[in-house]
Design an enzyme around this catalytic site. Structure first.
Site, PDB file in Angstrom:
ATOM      1  NE  ARG A  28      -4.137  -1.787   2.204  1.00  0.00           N
ATOM      2  CZ  ARG A  28      -5.138  -2.002   1.350  1.00  0.00           C
ATOM      3  NH1 ARG A  28      -5.362  -1.164   0.365  1.00  0.00           N
ATOM      4  NH2 ARG A  28      -5.932  -3.041   1.500  1.00  0.00           N
ATOM      5  NE  ARG A  32      -7.823   5.071   3.369  1.00  0.00           N
ATOM      6  CZ  ARG A  32      -8.507   4.634   4.428  1.00  0.00           C
ATOM      7  NH1 ARG A  32      -9.262   5.471   5.116  1.00  0.00           N
ATOM      8  NH2 ARG A  32      -8.429   3.375   4.805  1.00  0.00           N
ATOM      9  NE  ARG A  41     -11.089   7.377  -2.073  1.00  0.00           N
ATOM     10  CZ  ARG A  41     -11.317   6.397  -1.231  1.00  0.00           C
ATOM     11  NH1 ARG A  41     -10.327   5.710  -0.732  1.00  0.00           N
ATOM     12  NH2 ARG A  41     -12.547   6.083  -0.874  1.00  0.00           N
ATOM     13  CG  ASP A  78      -9.627  -3.363  -4.082  1.00  0.00           C
ATOM     14  OD1 ASP A  78      -9.254  -2.749  -3.066  1.00  0.00           O
ATOM     15  OD2 ASP A  78     -10.357  -4.370  -4.038  1.00  0.00           O
ATOM     16  CE1 TYR A 155     -13.042  -8.011   1.840  1.00  0.00           C
ATOM     17  CE2 TYR A 155     -11.402  -9.525   0.981  1.00  0.00           C
ATOM     18  CZ  TYR A 155     -11.746  -8.488   1.818  1.00  0.00           C
ATOM     19  OH  TYR A 155     -10.796  -7.928   2.631  1.00  0.00           O
TER      20      TYR A 155
END
Lengths: 359, 359
Positions: A28, A32, A41, A78, A155
């Site tokens: 990552r 963020r 973003r 992702d 998921y």
């Protein structure tokens, strides 16, 4: 792809060849914690549009490389783009995490699933890979990735993140054959997706088995590891003479390192719950090792970050075969300057471990 | 306490003495999966009042025993009552989990902490223990419990549940001496609390180290295991000739079983990520073993629950020293009848493993 690769430390370390300093990248690393990522973003409007717009995915992929002397780029995307391309309808709501509009809940749902064509349904990813390779100008290698079939299945069945995995584990214990059908088609999708990333220019691959560690040992072998082994076996792994390296990472999988290494993968990623001297003793003669600083160390002060980096390097010891990384993704609350401290410390403090054997 | 104990399987198994069948109890056996629990909690108004009213805590402690032939009762309470008694101001908001009004954030906060008197600040727990012992009429033994100092510290510093443990790990890496001061006073509070539970009538003790597994091996040893060992060493462990058994459970701690067993505890609890044959081989000659069915098995159909129970029993094998349990607490969404299937299957299917050596 005739651009010369200027920094091949990652590829050399993955092949356990000598390097001058230990290569480092961060799971990552585009994300963020970087203000420039948050700005891009915001411009994209939402997370899915960021993934689906090759120019923006390329932009955020390159952002950490502009800041820090990282030894690899990793495709910004992702793991859930694959189930999305299989028709499940992915969205990300703020603070809620991923959501599938059409989770897999029945035998009929599973029978309907098919393997997407990566150059059609996942064209935006392949375009991003091509664009990133071009924009990298051979600075560092580009890592492509996918989620493991088991992790994707959690998921796909739960419909999003889960605390107790009631549905997917209910299926695992009640109807294992049905879960295997889901895992089979998902594995084929992952293989096609990873091969397409290689064809588009990815120079190494990583498979993230984020939720393998929630399984019993026998369930891990049957429902996750078997499919990881299938992926490794079926990858074209590069079109040149040398196969592209494949890194397998099961979070919480430190009990099963020998079995993961035995899949034939190039490298095994490990989290921070095991020391690298133990990891190297157990599997270091077969594969390269990637990891494993506790990501929370980045919340500490710079001198403590350097101290902990030094410990991980000392744990691995001298010689090739180590790719420095965190044991899990970098957290959104981290000060970007702390990431710089980490990257610079790895290069500076690892040099003695490669003395006399450098390239 | 002169009431005769009618069912002493748990205490015998913890001491690795012969039993007729393997004893079984379930972590969180009193809890949200039971409609009668939800009714009592609704009557209490909120979770804290349920914990703080001895009659209601006693009522919910006994509820699962009225339904299933369990071999132990466990005090209904919460691990966070200890930091609450240390002045942190605990509350539970619906769906949000625990919250401390006054989390520990500074050196001054830590210096202010002191060891509560269990018969004053935690009198409601001791009254509950006394009442439950009385109401049990010697049916099964009563287990008392506490959170591990490290696990309590994570909540005390974060102020509640956490995803990344930024604050507590920041402190661990930046100011380890300060974290040790917090752990020391918390350990003293836990020891006083557990000794008071023994004095009030608890017949076995369990320490829940729910978050030990998020640490690196060296941090686990220094910040969690050392304090678990201190607790075991300092417990009065019963006022009779025989010491009260102490069960230590570090979730995610399967790499460190030998070190946990070496604390001198009576039994080691294990989660489902390790097979009991391996656990027994590694520590079975030193301690009893408690566990380790995947709690998610209870989402499966009854015949699958029986099959998985059979597997756990087979993994442990013949002879004494096994307490059957889940590898973590029972989940709120479980059908209570599935818990019955589990409990009955343990008794029925374990009998052959104790044949010829029963008491």
């Amino acid at each position: 792809m005739i651009t010369k690769l200027h920094n091949d430390r990652l590829l050399r370390a993955l092949r356990r060849q000598p390097v001058d300093v230990t290569p480092v990248w961060l799971m990552r690393q585009a994300g963020r914690y970087l203000p420039e990522y948050r700005a891009t973003r915001a411009r994209a409007g939402n997370f899915m549009r960021l993934c689906q717009t090759p120019e923006l995915a390329c932009e955020v992929t390159l952002q950490p490389l502009a800041r820090f002397p990282l030894d690899a780029a990793i495709l910004f995307s992702d793991i859930l783009t694959v189930p999305d391309a299989m028709g499940l309808g992915l969205s990300f709501s703020e603070g809620e995490g991923p959501q599938f509009a059409r989770p897999v809940r029945s035998s009929a749902d599973i029978e309907q699933l098919s393997v997407p064509d990566p150059e059609v349904e996942l064209r935006y990813v392949m375009d991003a890979v091509r664009l990133i390779r071009q924009e990298l100008h051979g600075q560092v290698p580009l890592i492509g990735f996918a989620g493991s079939p088991w992790t994707l299945a959690t998921y796909m069945i739960e419909g999003g993140s889960s605390k107790d995995y009631a549905r997917v584990k209910g299926l695992l214990y009640d109807q294992p054959a049905l879960l295997h059908r889901l895992l089979e088609v998902t594995t084929q999708a992952v293989i096609a997706y990873l091969n397409a990333q290689l064809a588009a220019g990815a120079q190494a691959l990583m498979v993230f088995d984020t939720w393998g560690g929630i399984l019993t040992p026998s369930a891990y072998r049957e429902f996750s590891l078997a499919y990881l082994a299938w992926i490794v076996a079926d990858l074209i792994r590069g079109t040149s003479n040398e196969q592209a390296p494949v890194i397998l990472f099961t979070k919480g999988g430190s009990a099963w390192l020998e079995e993961i290494a035995a899949t034939g993968c190039t490298a095994v990623g490990v989290d921070w719950t095991v020391d690298l001297n133990e990891v190297r003793r157990r599997i270091g003669s077969q594969v390269a090792v990637q990891g494993n600083l506790d990501p929370a160390v980045l919340y500490a002060a710079p001198d403590q970050i350097r101290r902990q980096v030094a410990q991980v390097l000392a744990d691995f010891g001298s010689g090739p075969g180590h790719v420095f990384n965190l044991g899990h993704g970098i957290q959104p609350g981290v000060d970007p300057e702390h990431a710089r401290v980490l990257v610079e410390a790895v290069h500076e403090l690892s040099r003695p471990y490669h003395a006399g054997i450098g390239n």
